[in-house]
Design a protein around this motif. Structure first.
Motif, PDB file in Angstrom:
ATOM      1  N   LEU A 288      18.092  20.278  52.957  1.00 21.45           N
ATOM      2  CA  LEU A 288      19.544  20.151  53.006  1.00 21.45           C
ATOM      3  C   LEU A 288      20.041  19.927  54.426  1.00 21.45           C
ATOM      4  O   LEU A 288      21.187  19.527  54.630  1.00 21.45           O
ATOM      5  CB  LEU A 288      20.202  21.408  52.416  1.00 21.45           C
ATOM      6  N   ALA A 289      19.159  20.177  55.421  1.00 25.82           N
ATOM      7  CA  ALA A 289      19.568  20.037  56.824  1.00 25.82           C
ATOM      8  C   ALA A 289      18.845  18.904  57.534  1.00 25.82           C
ATOM      9  O   ALA A 289      19.269  18.478  58.613  1.00 25.82           O
ATOM     10  CB  ALA A 289      19.310  21.349  57.570  1.00 25.82           C
ATOM     11  N   VAL A 290      17.761  18.394  56.954  1.00 25.50           N
ATOM     12  CA  VAL A 290      16.956  17.356  57.591  1.00 25.50           C
ATOM     13  C   VAL A 290      16.743  16.214  56.593  1.00 25.50           C
ATOM     14  O   VAL A 290      16.383  16.448  55.442  1.00 25.50           O
ATOM     15  CB  VAL A 290      15.596  17.917  58.048  1.00 25.50           C
ATOM     16  N   ASP A 291      16.981  14.984  57.044  1.00 22.81           N
ATOM     17  CA  ASP A 291      16.781  13.821  56.180  1.00 22.81           C
ATOM     18  C   ASP A 291      15.360  13.269  56.263  1.00 22.81           C
ATOM     19  O   ASP A 291      14.847  12.697  55.304  1.00 22.81           O
ATOM     20  CB  ASP A 291      17.762  12.703  56.572  1.00 22.81           C
ATOM     21  N   LEU A 292      14.746  13.418  57.421  1.00 29.88           N
ATOM     22  CA  LEU A 292      13.431  12.824  57.648  1.00 29.88           C
ATOM     23  C   LEU A 292      12.671  13.651  58.681  1.00 29.88           C
ATOM     24  O   LEU A 292      13.234  14.031  59.705  1.00 29.88           O
ATOM     25  CB  LEU A 292      13.589  11.388  58.184  1.00 29.88           C
ATOM     26  N   VAL A 293      11.405  13.926  58.375  1.00 32.88           N
ATOM     27  CA  VAL A 293      10.526  14.563  59.358  1.00 32.88           C
ATOM     28  C   VAL A 293       9.521  13.520  59.829  1.00 32.88           C
ATOM     29  O   VAL A 293       8.727  13.004  59.033  1.00 32.88           O
ATOM     30  CB  VAL A 293       9.791  15.781  58.759  1.00 32.88           C
ATOM     31  N   LEU A 294       9.598  13.175  61.112  1.00 33.70           N
ATOM     32  CA  LEU A 294       8.622  12.282  61.711  1.00 33.70           C
ATOM     33  C   LEU A 294       7.392  13.097  62.120  1.00 33.70           C
ATOM     34  O   LEU A 294       7.517  14.229  62.604  1.00 33.70           O
ATOM     35  CB  LEU A 294       9.217  11.586  62.929  1.00 33.70           C
ATOM     36  N   VAL A 295       6.229  12.516  61.906  1.00 36.54           N
ATOM     37  CA  VAL A 295       4.983  13.244  62.137  1.00 36.54           C
ATOM     38  C   VAL A 295       4.110  12.449  63.087  1.00 36.54           C
ATOM     39  O   VAL A 295       3.828  11.267  62.854  1.00 36.54           O
ATOM     40  CB  VAL A 295       4.232  13.483  60.808  1.00 36.54           C
TER      41      VAL A 295
END
Length: 355
Positions: A288-295
């Motif tokens: 709900l707080a992050v749209d995308l996690v880059l790894v």
């Protein structure tokens, strides 16, 4: 005296919103939902039972090592019915109940519930994610069996109401809210990846410029309104704390985990005896707080990725696999979705479109 604790996966419902299929056997990333839950529960508790009322032969074939039981009450009367039968049939001090449709459940679920239950001298400890209760995740003492039988005999079926009638405690899991995301429909199963937050790996050999690219890419995505999180794997033993600081001294004294907080940021440091699975790390991010996690790193994980390669790199470009959504290079390449590794605007625009 050590408490005897068994776990029960509640899979005895009719799954009406899934069209009546057997929910626990539905495939998610090529494995039944039950298998994902077993992977997370097995390190926490020695004995795991299934509460099932249909497709018994299929469960026996796929999970022959698991004991199971059926509701003693007829007509699919809800999770409380499955809980009561478990308390009647399983010889344990406590039963840890979890639903069959939540494959991201936390690795510290039992530890937190058990600690809260003992501290509060309660009979039931259940999950609260900071916004709402999740009473199907609950640690229940066997002594509530008679009260539960009377409650169901009265015609009541409301799970949370029963918990409130007993000495129960809500346990705060707000830092792992995404771990309790569940599947209600077949569309939910088909639309989600293995992880509760959308992930995108940036992969490439050392010297390709992954970190530099991310440093330029993140502000571009943020300008597009994309809320970006990041996981970076390090091959070195990184310590964000400083030796001699109070927090470092208290960690050395044995505090685990340790949270350090200031006005601008906070950090939670957890000591581990072995490498933590990526699937556990990603649950720390709130969808709900992050749209995308880059790894950056974790190149062997099964997640969407953009491959980076430069002409100056002596090693050959890795072959395409089913997870590669684009390739960014500084030379022409006969592939679909080829990006210019030096054109950050183009790469950001591609990711925005992919999202």
């Amino acid at each position: 005296m050590v408490d005897k604790i068994s776990a029960v996966i509640l899979a005895g419902g009719l799954a009406r919103r899934m069209g009546g299929v057997e929910k626990g056997l539905q495939l998610f990333n090529q494995k039944p939902l039950i298998s994902h839950i077993l992977e997370r529960l097995s390190p926490q508790v020695e004995s795991i039972w299934l509460n099932i009322n249909r497709e018994l032969e299929q469960y026996e074939q796929q999970f022959p090592h698991l004991p199971y039981y059926q509701d003693s009450l007829a007509d699919f009367q809800g999770p409380l019915s499955g809980m009561l039968t478990g308390l009647e049939q399983i010889d344990s001090d406590y039963l840890l109940f979890v639903p069959c449709d939540t494959p991201f459940l936390p690795s510290n679920l039992l530890q937190k519930l058990h600690t809260a239950l003992r501290i509060n001298d309660a009979k039931i400890a259940y999950v609260h994610d900071g916004e709402r209760a999740h009473p199907t995740f609950a640690l229940v003492h066997h002594s509530v069996k008679e009260a539960l039988a009377d409650y169901l005999a009265s015609g009541e079926r409301r799970l949370f109401w029963f918990f409130q009638s007993q000495k129960s405690v809500a346990v705060d899991f707000s830092e792992q809210k995404s771990a309790f995301r569940n599947f209600n429909t077949l569309d939910d199963l088909n639309s989600l990846t293995e992880f509760p937050v959308k992930t995108l790996a940036i992969t490439g050999y050392s010297g390709t410029g992954k970190t530099t690219l991310l440093e330029k890419l993140i502000p571009k995505l943020t300008a597009y309104g994309v809320r970006v999180g990041l996981i970076k794997h390090s091959h070195h033993n990184v310590d964000i704390d400083k030796k001699g600081k109070d927090s470092h001294r208290l960690r050395e004294a044995g505090a685990n985990p340790t949270m350090v907080v200031c006005d601008e940021r906070w950090a939670l440091m957890t000591e581990t005896k072995q490498a933590v699975e990526f699937s556990q790390l990603i649950t720390k991010f709130d969808p709900l707080a992050v749209d995308l996690v880059l790894v950056e790193g974790f190149k062997h994980e099964q997640m969407p990725k953009i491959q980076l390669h430069r002409k100056a790199i002596e090693k050959p470009l890795p072959e395409l696999d089913r997870w590669t959504i684009a390739t960014a290079t500084d030379y022409p390449l006969a592939r679909e979705n080829v990006l210019d590794i030096n054109n950050i605007e183009q790469i950001a625009s591609f990711i925005k479109g992919w999202l």
